[in-house]
Design a protein around this motif. Structure first.
Motif, short mmCIF file in Angstrom:
data_model
loop_
_atom_site.label_atom_id
_atom_site.label_comp_id
_atom_site.label_asym_id
_atom_site.label_seq_id
_atom_site.Cartn_x
_atom_site.Cartn_y
_atom_site.Cartn_z
N LEU A 268 0.67 -0.87 0.13
CA LEU A 268 0.35 0.17 -0.13
C LEU A 268 0.78 1.39 -0.11
N ALA A 269 1.92 1.13 0.41
CA ALA A 269 2.70 2.37 0.77
C ALA A 269 3.71 2.61 -0.99
N ALA A 270 3.93 2.01 -0.93
CA ALA A 270 4.23 1.75 -2.50
C ALA A 270 3.45 1.77 -4.04
N ARG A 271 2.35 1.69 -3.56
CA ARG A 271 1.57 2.06 -4.58
C ARG A 271 0.64 3.83 -4.42
N HIS A 272 0.70 3.97 -3.20
CA HIS A 272 0.24 5.08 -2.60
C HIS A 272 1.93 6.08 -3.41
N GLN B 21 3.72 5.54 -5.97
CA GLN B 21 3.33 5.61 -6.72
C GLN B 21 2.18 6.63 -7.55
N LYS B 22 1.39 6.65 -6.83
CA LYS B 22 -0.05 7.29 -6.94
C LYS B 22 0.27 9.07 -6.76
N LEU B 23 1.62 9.81 -5.96
CA LEU B 23 1.77 10.21 -5.72
C LEU B 23 2.58 11.51 -7.18
N ARG B 24 3.55 10.36 -7.13
CA ARG B 24 5.13 10.25 -8.26
C ARG B 24 3.75 10.61 -9.40
N HIS B 25 2.57 10.19 -9.36
CA HIS B 25 2.24 10.14 -10.81
C HIS B 25 1.56 11.42 -11.30
N PHE B 26 0.53 11.72 -9.65
CA PHE B 26 -0.15 13.18 -10.08
C PHE B 26 1.30 14.07 -9.81
N ALA B 27 2.43 13.94 -9.53
CA ALA B 27 3.51 15.09 -9.48
C ALA B 27 3.58 15.45 -11.14
#
Length: 61
Positions: free
Chosen positions: A36-40, A42-48
């Motif tokens: 879950l931490a890795a997924r989160h 990755q999601k933040l990197r995507h949004f950035a």
């Protein structure tokens, strides 16, 4: 073996099974937490990356 020995053996086997289940559950919970931490992250990197891209969306035209 008398009855007390049989009961004691069954109780000990049940305790071992419970301890094993708790260990497996803890390992799965730790793996889930890491996932879950890795997924989160990755999601933040995507949004950035999306914030850096100033191309307007097709629907905004």
């Amino acid at each position: 073996m008398n009855i007390d020995d049989v009961v004691a053996a069954k109780v000990e086997a049940a305790r071992r099974q419970i301890a094993e289940r708790q260990r497996v559950r803890a390992e799965l919970a730790a793996a889930r937490k890491r996932g879950l931490a890795a997924r989160h992250a990755q999601k933040l990197r995507h949004f950035a990356g999306q914030l850096d891209n100033h191309t307007p969306a097709a629907s905004a035209a």
